[in-house]
Design a protein around this motif. Structure first.
Motif, mmCIF file in Angstrom:
data_model
loop_
_atom_site.group_PDB
_atom_site.id
_atom_site.type_symbol
_atom_site.label_atom_id
_atom_site.label_comp_id
_atom_site.label_asym_id
_atom_site.label_seq_id
_atom_site.Cartn_x
_atom_site.Cartn_y
_atom_site.Cartn_z
ATOM 1 N N LYS A 187 0.974 -0.897 0.056
ATOM 2 C CA LYS A 187 -0.351 -0.029 0.188
ATOM 3 C C LYS A 187 0.531 1.128 0.252
ATOM 4 O O LYS A 187 1.494 1.225 0.468
ATOM 5 C CB LYS A 187 -1.123 0.244 0.791
ATOM 6 N N VAL A 188 -0.081 1.671 -1.011
ATOM 7 C CA VAL A 188 0.601 3.803 -0.755
ATOM 8 C C VAL A 188 0.893 3.854 0.909
ATOM 9 O O VAL A 188 -0.704 4.061 1.619
ATOM 10 C CB VAL A 188 -0.120 4.577 -1.385
ATOM 11 N N PRO A 189 1.559 4.696 1.746
ATOM 12 C CA PRO A 189 2.257 4.810 3.605
ATOM 13 C C PRO A 189 0.455 5.824 3.142
ATOM 14 O O PRO A 189 0.960 6.904 2.207
ATOM 15 C CB PRO A 189 3.508 5.665 2.917
ATOM 16 N N GLY A 190 0.100 5.550 4.166
ATOM 17 C CA GLY A 190 -0.425 6.401 4.807
ATOM 18 C C GLY A 190 -2.134 6.231 3.448
ATOM 19 O O GLY A 190 -2.820 7.311 3.586
ATOM 20 N N SER A 191 -2.152 5.154 3.148
ATOM 21 C CA SER A 191 -3.895 5.113 2.302
ATOM 22 C C SER A 191 -3.899 3.922 1.985
ATOM 23 O O SER A 191 -3.230 2.992 1.775
ATOM 24 C CB SER A 191 -2.791 6.598 0.941
ATOM 25 N N GLY A 192 -4.705 3.499 1.233
ATOM 26 C CA GLY A 192 -5.701 2.482 1.026
ATOM 27 C C GLY A 192 -4.519 1.806 -0.157
ATOM 28 O O GLY A 192 -4.872 0.556 -0.627
#
Length: 341
Positions: A105-110
């Motif tokens: 996953k993209v850090p801080g995102s889904g």
């Protein structure tokens, strides 16, 4: 559109790829018509949720590196149409095929990140294999497992291997899997946007660009032989099926060519009748027999397009394996004799 240089190992997102090339962002196969490309997004964990692990880098075969990718369609039988057709016809339409693999996953995102593997071509000899797997609704269905090869100048260095099976499984198939037709010969598209890593200017030793027509014909002949014999058995009222086997700790699946439930006979076909082909068929039959749990008295049979040498026939007799040979519209050696060979 924005620009995005495709370099093996690049980690990006579907949104960035869509912004650069004009494709969609939600499906596993995303054509970008104006850019002349087809993007394939492989996520082995998605199949694992339903109990199958077909996606990933397979063991290299005689033609070199190979990546397996399960086609589009979450429920019901997958068909070689729609988005799957975009993949099948990419070379014929001179569209580049680019492979990405889910990369967390993209850090801080889904949102899921995508790691770029490289430019691929669909194997022209055997574009896909038919397998059986549960769909999103839990119902067993046919799936198309596409066979991708690195395009000239590309590698599979960034691809993850297929995950080993976590348990032994045996699925009874209601009918033998159907062989895919070879795709039409077409010029392999040249890379335009994709670039090699500067430190790894590899070229694959074997790619689809130099796969010979001879092997293509052998595989086609084998598939036609199985289809013809299956039709012959069904015309006589026989119940015909097959099996799909996974072995704990091993990658990939084992699928016998044909099981005649009426005669309790397991068949392995070959497109040629050379000694090496028959020896391989014998080994496959002995391996399959250990896993399928057939009733006592299972008979093993090699199915060939012509008679092998006398000595190879003697080898089959010595191993207690039957021989059936196509002879025009009939099959010599069938019906199988009641007595042991």
């Amino acid at each position: 559109m924005t620009t995005l240089e495709l370099v093996p190992g690049l980690v990006t997102t579907r949104e960035a790829i869509a912004a650069a090339y004009g494709c969609g962002t939600f499906q596993g196969i995303e054509p970008a018509d104006e850019a002349g490309m087809v993007f394939v997004y492989s996520d082995p964990s998605a199949g694992a949720e339903y109990g199958y692990t077909f996606d990933g880098r397979a063991e290299d075969d005689e033609f070199g590196p190979l990546y397996l990718y399960t086609g589009a369609g979450a429920k019901g039988d997958q068909k070689p149409s729609g988005r799957n057709s975009s993949l099948i016809t990419h070379a014929e339409k001179e569209r580049e095929l680019h492979l990405f693999i889910a990369h967390g996953k993209v850090p801080g995102s889904g949102a899921m990140q995508q790691r770029y593997v490289g430019q691929m071509v669909l194997d022209p000899i055997q574009p896909y294999e038919q397998r059986w797997a549960p769909g999103a609704d839990g119902v067993l269905r046919r799936v198309l497992v596409f066979r991708l090869r690195p395009a000239p100048g590309s590698t599979l260095d960034e691809a993850n291997p297929i995950e080993p099976a976590t348990q032994d499984t045996l699925i009874e198939l209601p009918e033998p899997p159907k062989a895919s037709e070879p795709v039409k010969a077409a010029k392999v598209p040249q890379q335009t946007q994709a670039k090699d890593k500067q430190t790894e200017q590899h070229a694959t030793a074997q790619t689809t660009a130099n796969v010979t027509g001879g092997k293509r014909e052998v595989i086609r002949r084998e598939g036609q032989l199985v289809t013809a014999f299956e039709a012959h058995l069904k015309s006589l009222g026989h119940m015909v099926k097959s099996f799909q086997i996974t072995v704990k700790g091993e990658r990939g699946t084992l699928v016998p060519d044909l099981y005649d439930a009426t005669d309790n006979a397991l068949y392995e076909a070959k497109g040629k009748s050379r000694r090496e082909d028959v020896r391989m068929a014998i080994g496959q039959l002995l391996d399959y027999r250990r896993h399928i749990g057939a009733p006592s008295g299972l008979r093993l049979v090699v199915l060939l397009p012509s008679y092998p040498s006398d000595d190879v026939q003697d080898l089959l007799v010595a191993e207690g394996i039957y021989l059936v040979v196509q002879a025009g519209d009939t099959f010599e050696g069938f019906p199988l004799s009641a007595a042991s060979v």
